[in-house]
Scaffold this active site. Structure first.
Site, mmCIF file in Angstrom:
data_model
loop_
_atom_site.group_PDB
_atom_site.id
_atom_site.type_symbol
_atom_site.label_atom_id
_atom_site.label_comp_id
_atom_site.label_asym_id
_atom_site.label_seq_id
_atom_site.Cartn_x
_atom_site.Cartn_y
_atom_site.Cartn_z
ATOM 1 C CD GLU A 91 23.910 34.834 -34.115
ATOM 2 O OE1 GLU A 91 23.228 34.203 -34.186
ATOM 3 O OE2 GLU A 91 24.456 35.443 -35.364
ATOM 4 C CB CYS B 222 32.936 39.989 -33.802
ATOM 5 S SG CYS B 222 32.059 40.797 -35.275
ATOM 6 C CB CYS C 77 21.926 44.994 -41.456
ATOM 7 S SG CYS C 77 23.058 46.122 -42.225
ATOM 8 C CB CYS D 155 25.608 43.453 -48.301
ATOM 9 S SG CYS D 155 26.072 45.372 -47.824
ATOM 10 C CB CYS E 286 25.674 40.172 -45.832
ATOM 11 S SG CYS E 286 25.765 40.444 -43.837
ATOM 12 C CD GLU F 20 27.192 50.845 -41.962
ATOM 13 O OE1 GLU F 20 28.150 51.685 -41.204
ATOM 14 O OE2 GLU F 20 27.811 49.731 -42.501
ATOM 15 C CB SER G 165 32.522 46.511 -46.042
ATOM 16 O OG SER G 165 32.340 45.341 -46.495
ATOM 17 C CG ASN H 284 32.896 32.929 -44.238
ATOM 18 O OD1 ASN H 284 33.852 32.269 -44.169
ATOM 19 N ND2 ASN H 284 33.125 34.274 -43.878
ATOM 20 C CB CYS I 157 33.169 37.842 -42.088
ATOM 21 S SG CYS I 157 32.732 39.403 -43.171
#
Length: 376
Positions: free
Chosen positions: A113, A126, A133, A137, A140, A189, A242, A318, A361
């Site tokens: 995306e 973005c 990933c 995290c 996320c 990442e 981050s 978010n 995000c």
């Protein structure tokens, strides 16, 4: 007279069928490697590389047939030995705030995306660097996917070309490059896919390509400390970290990378990072209600950043289903920002874009995926 005897023929194994020659992904080649490919493999003169490169990276061509100033003979040779790896738009979602999330399908059927965020003074994309990933995290959604594979340099750049085409058509623009800013904060990442990232950045910054300024490109990392040094030595774009915590206990709980490179090691790498005059490192801090948004967290954060040229983007979380975190309220976020500002730390509360389409995000995870996931 005796009957003739039959002699058995020797049994032979069938000859193996030669594997088809692997086609060269020309959109993933640097300008220099493209020139070598054309001269050494196709026997072409050097100026052809400039023509091909401009077609690929100024105009964003997706087929050799579009390249009308190349001879038909050269285009046919390219079709035999080279390819432009497809990245197909699969889904488009529009937010009430003007953000557009694009889902692209790779050749083998995986999804990535990219998010277009227009504003009055800029048009920002973005960009994703991996399918999934590996950083895991805990707040996320992309981290819940695990890492499927790295994107090639061509696939990274192709997101930019594809969205340039979309914006040009949707907004009735003539320029081949309506996008003004790039942030590498999408899926994956970036520094975990460093070589392909570096090639993609070189293409995106090249004068014969999209010609983005180093001032308008930002790459974000969770904190791969050894790669931060290489990133500073081998590229000239802006760095974002981050951070998301004021103690190692917090950060290790939510960001597994901290167990290998803790906050002290990360900030030491930031102090050594080569900064152009007047430039600062951006620290991203996702505010998680009741976890890292207290006054004490704000005071610790200002001490951590005391001797680093820094600005802080505070990001109200978010919310994602099933991950167990809640967003900090507006009043608490402003109180947190004020504590940093009192210590002369430049801090801003980032306006989240695309929440209603899971384009903000930490939300990129193909949540609305309609096709089956490709096999691992």
């Amino acid at each position: 007279m005796s009957e003739p005897t039959a002699t058995a023929l020797p049994v032979t194994e069938p000859l193996p069928v030669p594997a088809p020659a692997k086609l060269v992904d020309v959109a993933s080649l640097s300008r220099e490697k493209l020139a070598l490919f054309l001269s050494e493999q196709l026997g072409e003169r050097p100026f052809r590389a400039a023509q091909l490169y401009r077609w690929l990276h100024q105009r964003g061509a997706t087929s050799f047939d579009e390249m009308t100033d190349l001879s038909k003979a050269l285009r046919e040779k390219l079709k035999v030995q080279a390819e432009i790896v497809p990245l197909v738009k699969d889904l488009e979602q529009r937010s009430v705030d003007g953000t557009i999330k694009y889902r692209f399908k790779t050749r083998e059927g995986r999804y990535i995306e990219a998010v277009y965020m227009p504003s009055e003074d800029r048009k920002t994309l973005c960009v994703s660097t991996q399918v999934g990933c590996a950083m895991a995290c805990s707040f996320c959604m992309t981290g819940t996917l695990g890492l499927k594979r790295n994107l090639t340099a061509g696939e990274i750049v192709a997101q930019v070309h594809a969205v340039n085409r979309e914006v040009r058509r949707n907004e009735n623009l003539e320029t081949f490059r309506p996008l003004t800013n790039l942030v590498f904060m999408g899926m994956g990442e970036p520094l975990h896919n460093f070589e392909n990232l570096k090639t993609a950045l070189a293409i995106l910054q090249s004068e014969e390509g999209p010609n983005f300024s180093h001032r308008h490109i930002t790459v974000s990392t969770v904190g791969l400390v050894p790669m931060i040094e290489r990133f500073g030595q081998e590229t000239d774009v802006k760095l974002a970290i981050s951070l998301n915590a004021s103690t190692d206990e917090q950060r290790s709980q939510t960001m597994p990378v901290n167990r290998k490179w803790n906050i002290a090691a990360l900030l030491d790498a930031c102090r050594k990072f080569p900064l152009r005059q007047g430039r600062r490192i951006t620290f991203e801090y996702v505010l998680l209600k009741g976890f890292n948004d207290s006054d004490a967290d704000a005071h610790r954060l200002k001490e951590l950043l005391r001797d680093i040229p820094a600005k802080v983007n505070l990001i109200p979380y978010n919310e994602n289903p099933g991950l167990g975190f809640q967003t900090t309220g507006e009043e608490r976020a402003e109180e947190f920002r004020a504590i940093l500002a009192e210590a002369h730390v430049a801090a801003y509360i980032r306006k989240n874009r695309g929440r209603d389409i899971a384009g903000a995000c930490g939300q990129l995870a193909n949540r609305d995926e309609t096709a089956a996931e490709a096999p691992t």
